[in-house]
Design an enzyme around this catalytic site. Structure first.
Site, short mmCIF file in Angstrom:
data_model
loop_
_atom_site.label_atom_id
_atom_site.label_comp_id
_atom_site.label_asym_id
_atom_site.label_seq_id
_atom_site.Cartn_x
_atom_site.Cartn_y
_atom_site.Cartn_z
N ASP A 160 0.85 -1.20 0.00
CA ASP A 160 0.00 0.00 0.00
C ASP A 160 0.88 1.25 0.00
O ASP A 160 0.61 2.23 -0.70
CB ASP A 160 -0.91 -0.01 1.23
CG ASP A 160 -1.60 -1.35 1.41
OD1 ASP A 160 -2.46 -1.67 0.61
OD2 ASP A 160 -1.23 -2.08 2.36
N HIS A 177 -4.59 -3.49 6.43
CA HIS A 177 -4.37 -3.73 4.99
C HIS A 177 -5.70 -4.21 4.40
O HIS A 177 -5.94 -5.40 4.23
CB HIS A 177 -3.27 -4.78 4.80
CG HIS A 177 -3.11 -5.21 3.36
ND1 HIS A 177 -2.70 -4.35 2.38
CD2 HIS A 177 -3.34 -6.39 2.75
CE1 HIS A 177 -2.67 -4.99 1.22
NE2 HIS A 177 -3.06 -6.23 1.42
N1 LIG Z 1 -0.40 -8.25 2.50
C1 LIG Z 1 -0.39 -7.96 1.21
O1 LIG Z 1 -0.09 -6.80 0.83
C2 LIG Z 1 -0.71 -8.99 0.18
C3 LIG Z 1 -1.15 -10.23 0.56
N2 LIG Z 1 -1.46 -11.18 -0.37
C4 LIG Z 1 -1.91 -12.49 0.14
O2 LIG Z 1 -0.83 -13.43 0.07
C5 LIG Z 1 -1.37 -14.75 0.08
C6 LIG Z 1 -0.67 -15.60 -0.99
O3 LIG Z 1 -0.96 -15.09 -2.26
P1 LIG Z 1 -0.52 -15.88 -3.60
O4 LIG Z 1 0.90 -16.29 -3.52
O5 LIG Z 1 -0.97 -15.06 -4.72
O6 LIG Z 1 -1.46 -17.17 -3.49
P2 LIG Z 1 -1.28 -18.61 -4.18
O7 LIG Z 1 -2.58 -19.32 -4.05
O8 LIG Z 1 -0.63 -18.48 -5.51
O9 LIG Z 1 -0.22 -19.30 -3.20
C7 LIG Z 1 -0.52 -19.59 -1.88
C8 LIG Z 1 0.34 -20.76 -1.49
O10 LIG Z 1 0.16 -20.98 -0.10
C9 LIG Z 1 0.09 -22.36 0.11
N3 LIG Z 1 -0.51 -22.67 1.39
C10 LIG Z 1 -1.82 -22.75 1.70
N4 LIG Z 1 -1.97 -23.14 2.98
C11 LIG Z 1 -0.72 -23.30 3.47
C12 LIG Z 1 -0.23 -23.69 4.74
N5 LIG Z 1 -1.04 -24.04 5.75
N6 LIG Z 1 1.12 -23.75 4.91
C13 LIG Z 1 1.94 -23.44 3.90
N7 LIG Z 1 1.53 -23.09 2.67
C14 LIG Z 1 0.21 -22.99 2.47
C15 LIG Z 1 -0.69 -22.86 -1.10
O11 LIG Z 1 -0.56 -24.27 -1.27
C16 LIG Z 1 -0.06 -22.05 -2.22
O12 LIG Z 1 1.09 -22.69 -2.74
C17 LIG Z 1 -2.86 -14.58 -0.13
O13 LIG Z 1 -3.52 -14.70 1.12
C18 LIG Z 1 -3.00 -13.17 -0.67
O14 LIG Z 1 -4.26 -12.62 -0.44
C19 LIG Z 1 -1.31 -10.94 -1.71
C20 LIG Z 1 -0.86 -9.71 -2.14
C21 LIG Z 1 -0.54 -8.64 -1.22
O1 LIG Z 2 -5.99 -7.46 -2.82
C1 LIG Z 2 -5.67 -8.62 -2.53
O2 LIG Z 2 -6.44 -9.51 -2.20
C2 LIG Z 2 -4.21 -8.93 -2.53
C3 LIG Z 2 -3.59 -7.86 -1.73
O3 LIG Z 2 -3.63 -7.89 -0.50
C4 LIG Z 2 -3.17 -6.65 -2.41
O4 LIG Z 2 -2.97 -6.66 -3.64
O5 LIG Z 2 -3.03 -5.64 -1.73
#
Ligand SMILES: NC(=O)C1=CN([C@@H]2O[C@H](COP(=O)(O)OP(=O)(O)OC[C@H]3O[C@@H](n4cnc5c(N)ncnc54)[C@H](O)[C@@H]3O)[C@@H](O)[C@H]2O)C=CC1
Ligand SMILES: O=C([O-])CC(=O)C(=O)O
Length: 327
Positions: free
Chosen positions: A159, A187
């Site tokens: 952000d 967030h």
């Molecule tokens: N805080 C932030 O600014 C942001 C947060 N996110 C969040 O990050 C997370 C991951 O996003 P992506 O990589 O795009 O998702 P993705 O679905 O591509 O990857 C998530 C991975 O986590 C694994 N996973 C699920 N449960 C698990 C567990 N108990 N232990 C270990 N691994 C586990 C899955 O098998 C998968 O490989 C999501 O919750 C998303 O919303 C995404 C973008 C920004």
């Molecule tokens: O928006 C979402 O779900 C993923 C995220 O946290 C971001 O891009 O800031």
């Protein structure tokens, strides 16, 4: 050569993981003289795919990569680590809010908080990326009573970076010249991107822009809703920009923030700026010698105060909905 630092990355087989691991191994996070040992965690079904990622890491022949392990056991992944990047969690799809993920993701952070408590180094720095990041960080912290609360943080940096780019484009200055932006609170869509203190080359951004309507009707909602807009466009949530923000967050926490600037981190609230203890809240912080400090004594307008309390209110609601996970 320095001894390697052990770093756990969860969700390592996911899309953020794929952008993150190679940059950590290349030295982007801890510097180009710091070897790293990666301890990767994912669910059993994804371990074959994670093997492929490990092969690619090997094929890069990164000079700083001292070793890699992959496992589905948090106690193995977190053993002796100095840094935990908790990415693994379900991402939201179109039309969802991040807090809709609490039910699916919250429980992951009880197990992982306990495992950190058992096997990580006592000075481990924990970054929660998986959404809803602030409340997941709170769950992990509450399940790790043997670790200090200040070891836990949630990612507000994406952000923060989004805000920097919007401001730089508006004032026509390089992004590196923009300083002292703040993302307060959660967030989520209630976060409060605050540019009242922001500067470029010593000039107040708000005076340069001189357009309160742009700030209220364009800047704030654009930053608040950027994640959802990326999901609409890409069909899946931000990944490379999220990985980049995670690297920025850890790098600054470990190596320090730049002079005359600050960053936004989700950290345990301590009463500062009228936010009571008991949530993980986005604050402006400076970092030095591996320790963050909330920027003190900022003047807060009535408009800002109301926005800061609104996003706090949402964090309290989220926390109250996961009471059963709080250890
Ligand atoms: N805080 C932030 O600014 C942001 C947060 N996110 C969040 O990050 C997370 C991951 O996003 P992506 O990589 O795009 O998702 P993705 O679905 O591509 O990857 C998530 C991975 O986590 C694994 N996973 C699920 N449960 C698990 C567990 N108990 N232990 C270990 N691994 C586990 C899955 O098998 C998968 O490989 C999501 O919750 C998303 O919303 C995404 C973008 C920004
Ligand atoms: O928006 C979402 O779900 C993923 C995220 O946290 C971001 O891009 O800031």
């Amino acid at each position: 050569m320095k001894p390697p630092i052990r770093i756990a990355v969860t969700g390592a087989a996911g899309q953020i993981g794929y952008s993150l691991l190679f940059r950590i191994a290349a030295g982007d996070m801890l510097g180009n003289d710091q070897p790293v040992f990666l301890q990767l965690l994912d669910i059993p079904r994804l371990l074959p795919s994670l093997k492929g990622v490990m092969m690619e890491l090997e094929d890069c022949a990164f000079p700083l990569l001292a070793g890699v392990i992959a496992t589905d056991d948090p106690n193995t992944a977190f053993r002796d680590i100095s840094i935990a990047m908790l990415v693994g969690a379900r991402p939201r799809g179109k039309g969802m809010e991040r807090k809709d993920l609490l039910e699916a993701n919250g429980a992951i952070f009880t197990t992982q908080g306990r495992a950190l408590d058992e096997v990580a180094r006592r000075d481990v720095k924990v970054l929660i990326v998986g959404n809803p990041a602030n409340t997941n960080a709170y769950i992990a912290m509450k399940n790790a009573p043997g670790l200090k609360p200040e070891n836990f943080s949630a990612m507000m940096r994406l952000d923060h970076n989004r805000a920097l780019s919007q401001i730089a484009a508006k004032v026509g200055q390089p992004v590196s010249s923009i300083r002292k932006v703040i993302i307060w609170g959660n967030h989520s869509a209630t976060q409060y991107p605050d540019l009242n203190h922001a500067e470029t080359d010593g000039n107040k951004i708000s005076l340069l822009i001189n357009d309160p309507a742009w700030i209220e009707d364009y800047f704030i909602p654009t930053v608040q809703k950027r994640g959802a807009v990326v999901i609409e466009a890409r069909g899946s949530s931000s990944a490379a920009s999220a990985a980049n923000a995670a690297i920025n967050h850890v790098r600054d926490w470990v190596l320090g923030t730049r002079e005359n600037d600050w960053i936004s981190m989700g950290i345990p609230s301590d009463g500062s700026y009228g936010i009571p203890e008991g949530v993980i809240y986005g604050y402006p912080v400076t970092c030095r010698d591996g320790v963050y400090r909330i920027v003190p004594d900022l003047e807060i307008s009535e408009f800002s105060q109301a926005k800061m309390q609104a996003t706090y209110g949402e964090l309290v609601e989220e926390r109250d909905s996961v009471k059963h996970l709080l250890g």
